[in-house]
Design a protein around this motif. Structure first.
Motif, PDB file in Angstrom:
ATOM      1  N   MET A 139      49.275  18.752  21.884  1.00  0.00           N
ATOM      2  CA  MET A 139      48.585  18.551  22.913  1.00  0.00           C
ATOM      3  C   MET A 139      48.976  19.166  24.135  1.00  0.00           C
ATOM      4  SD  MET A 139      49.204  14.507  23.983  1.00  0.00           S
ATOM      5  CE  MET A 139      48.479  14.819  25.676  1.00  0.00           C
ATOM      6  N   LYS A 140      48.098  19.369  25.250  1.00  0.00           N
ATOM      7  CA  LYS A 140      48.965  19.784  26.305  1.00  0.00           C
ATOM      8  C   LYS A 140      49.682  18.927  27.162  1.00  0.00           C
ATOM      9  CE  LYS A 140      44.699  22.922  27.322  1.00  0.00           C
ATOM     10  NZ  LYS A 140      43.515  23.193  28.285  1.00  0.00           N
ATOM     11  N   GLN A 141      50.672  19.393  28.155  1.00  0.00           N
ATOM     12  CA  GLN A 141      51.437  18.496  28.790  1.00  0.00           C
ATOM     13  C   GLN A 141      50.362  17.926  29.728  1.00  0.00           C
ATOM     14  OE1 GLN A 141      55.438  19.662  30.128  1.00  0.00           O
ATOM     15  NE2 GLN A 141      54.923  21.634  29.187  1.00  0.00           N
ATOM     16  N   SER A 142      50.696  16.563  29.981  1.00  0.00           N
ATOM     17  CA  SER A 142      49.868  15.565  31.057  1.00  0.00           C
ATOM     18  C   SER A 142      50.213  16.164  32.343  1.00  0.00           C
ATOM     19  CB  SER A 142      50.124  14.146  30.736  1.00  0.00           C
ATOM     20  OG  SER A 142      50.191  13.683  29.561  1.00  0.00           O
ATOM     21  N   GLU A 143      49.034  16.046  33.176  1.00  0.00           N
ATOM     22  CA  GLU A 143      49.439  15.999  34.411  1.00  0.00           C
ATOM     23  C   GLU A 143      50.514  15.553  35.193  1.00  0.00           C
ATOM     24  OE1 GLU A 143      47.741  18.235  36.608  1.00  0.00           O
ATOM     25  OE2 GLU A 143      46.446  19.106  34.705  1.00  0.00           O
ATOM     26  N   GLY A 144      51.567  16.016  35.916  1.00  0.00           N
ATOM     27  CA  GLY A 144      52.503  15.664  36.863  1.00  0.00           C
ATOM     28  C   GLY A 144      53.746  15.522  35.798  1.00  0.00           C
ATOM     29  N   LEU A 168      55.058  25.158  27.548  1.00  0.00           N
ATOM     30  CA  LEU A 168      55.119  24.112  26.317  1.00  0.00           C
ATOM     31  C   LEU A 168      54.153  23.336  26.073  1.00  0.00           C
ATOM     32  CD1 LEU A 168      59.028  23.699  26.694  1.00  0.00           C
ATOM     33  CD2 LEU A 168      57.721  25.568  25.347  1.00  0.00           C
ATOM     34  N   VAL A 169      53.970  22.769  24.930  1.00  0.00           N
ATOM     35  CA  VAL A 169      53.027  21.836  24.468  1.00  0.00           C
ATOM     36  C   VAL A 169      53.834  20.548  24.052  1.00  0.00           C
ATOM     37  CG1 VAL A 169      51.024  23.326  24.414  1.00  0.00           C
ATOM     38  CG2 VAL A 169      52.540  22.760  22.308  1.00  0.00           C
ATOM     39  N   CYS A 170      53.276  19.629  23.741  1.00  0.00           N
ATOM     40  CA  CYS A 170      53.627  18.570  23.208  1.00  0.00           C
ATOM     41  C   CYS A 170      53.327  18.185  21.795  1.00  0.00           C
ATOM     42  CB  CYS A 170      53.336  17.143  24.061  1.00  0.00           C
ATOM     43  SG  CYS A 170      53.896  17.101  25.568  1.00  0.00           S
ATOM     44  N   SER A 212      49.695   8.622  16.524  1.00  0.00           N
ATOM     45  CA  SER A 212      48.448   8.931  16.880  1.00  0.00           C
ATOM     46  C   SER A 212      48.295   8.131  18.220  1.00  0.00           C
ATOM     47  CB  SER A 212      47.594   8.159  15.735  1.00  0.00           C
ATOM     48  OG  SER A 212      46.086   8.259  16.425  1.00  0.00           O
ATOM     49  N   ILE A 213      47.404   8.531  19.273  1.00  0.00           N
ATOM     50  CA  ILE A 213      47.078   8.372  20.462  1.00  0.00           C
ATOM     51  C   ILE A 213      45.326   8.105  20.713  1.00  0.00           C
ATOM     52  CG2 ILE A 213      49.049   9.307  21.630  1.00  0.00           C
ATOM     53  CD1 ILE A 213      47.393  11.422  22.723  1.00  0.00           C
ATOM     54  N   TYR A 214      45.198   7.236  21.747  1.00  0.00           N
ATOM     55  CA  TYR A 214      43.685   7.227  21.857  1.00  0.00           C
ATOM     56  C   TYR A 214      43.321   8.697  22.383  1.00  0.00           C
ATOM     57  CZ  TYR A 214      43.673   2.260  21.381  1.00  0.00           C
ATOM     58  OH  TYR A 214      43.752   1.020  20.482  1.00  0.00           O
ATOM     59  N   GLY A 215      41.827   8.793  21.772  1.00  0.00           N
ATOM     60  CA  GLY A 215      41.500  10.126  22.309  1.00  0.00           C
ATOM     61  C   GLY A 215      41.372  11.243  21.075  1.00  0.00           C
TER      62      GLY A 215
END
Length: 226
Positions: free
Chosen positions: A18-23, A32-34, A39-42
């Motif tokens: 997933m993309k890095q979160s804002e901030g 980079l990506v994570c 599992s996470i919501y979404g």
């Protein structure tokens, strides 16, 4: 019982990025990506992964999965039993043994972060009624049915002992004829009405199955007489 943050219990069987979160983008590493470890919501398959995790735990603890309704589990111990029903992150337990009931709660709390909501009284729109003096357990959708009647402006309609009697016929002769009747009919979401009846039929009102089926067939082909 309620499972807190149920989808965060899931194990991932494949690589998910997933993309890095804002901030949360360190200088020089914004490209980079994570990689998710859990599992996470979404996630589109988060609910599926949660079910697989729950199913694995239940089987290890001796619960047998119902092959017709695979969110229902049974555990036997001699003449005692515990029935467990999973609805997303809510769990309903029923047992003829308090010891087995408490043991099942301990088992769940050991494997997941749980909240004990005590005696069930209202579940997915169904009220659970008890009369312990007469050993009676009942299910009611009165509140749901009243909401449906109000939604379709039928809250003042008269009830009937017989929903349909011998000789009743449904057909195209009942279709609106004039423009005024047609305009009035356009205001009634027929498919939604039938769907609302079918939910009540499946849960607590099997006696309306025949008429709900007739209305469904009429919806499919209103030109045929039924």
């Amino acid at each position: 019982m309620d499972v807190k943050t149920a989808f965060l219990n899931d194990d991932l069987n494949e690589d998910v990025f997933m993309k890095q979160s804002e901030g949360f983008k360190p200088e020089g590493q914004k490209h980079l990506v994570c990689k998710l470890k859990k599992s996470i919501y979404g996630l589109k398959h988060a609910s599926r992964q949660w079910y697989l995790k729950f199913d694995e735990v239940m089987k290890k603890q001796g619960f047998l999965k119902n092959q017709v309704d695979q969110c229902t589990y049974l555990k036997m111990s001699g003449s005692n039993f515990t029935i467990l029903v999973l609805y997303v992150d809510d769990i309903i337990l029923a047992s003829n043994s308090l010891d087995m009931l408490h043991e099942s709660k301990r088992l769940l709390s050991h494997n997941f972060d749980m909240k004990d909501l005590r005696e069930a009284s209202y579940v997915i729109g169904i009220e659970i009624q008890r009369d312990r003096s007469k050993s009676i357990l009942g299910l009611s959708q009165r509140a749901y049915i009243e909401r449906v009647l109000t939604r379709y402006n039928m809250q003042h309609c008269s009830s009937s002992v017989a929903l349909v009697v011998k000789g009743d016929v449904f057909g195209s002769f009942q279709c609106p004829k004039t423009e005024v009747e047609k305009e009035k009919m356009r205001m009634i979401p027929y498919a939604s009405v039938v769907g609302s009846l079918m939910y009540a039929q499946v849960c607590t009102r099997p006696e309306i199955a025949y008429i709900a089926g007739m209305l469904g067939r009429y919806q499919t082909n209103p030109r045929l007489d039924h």
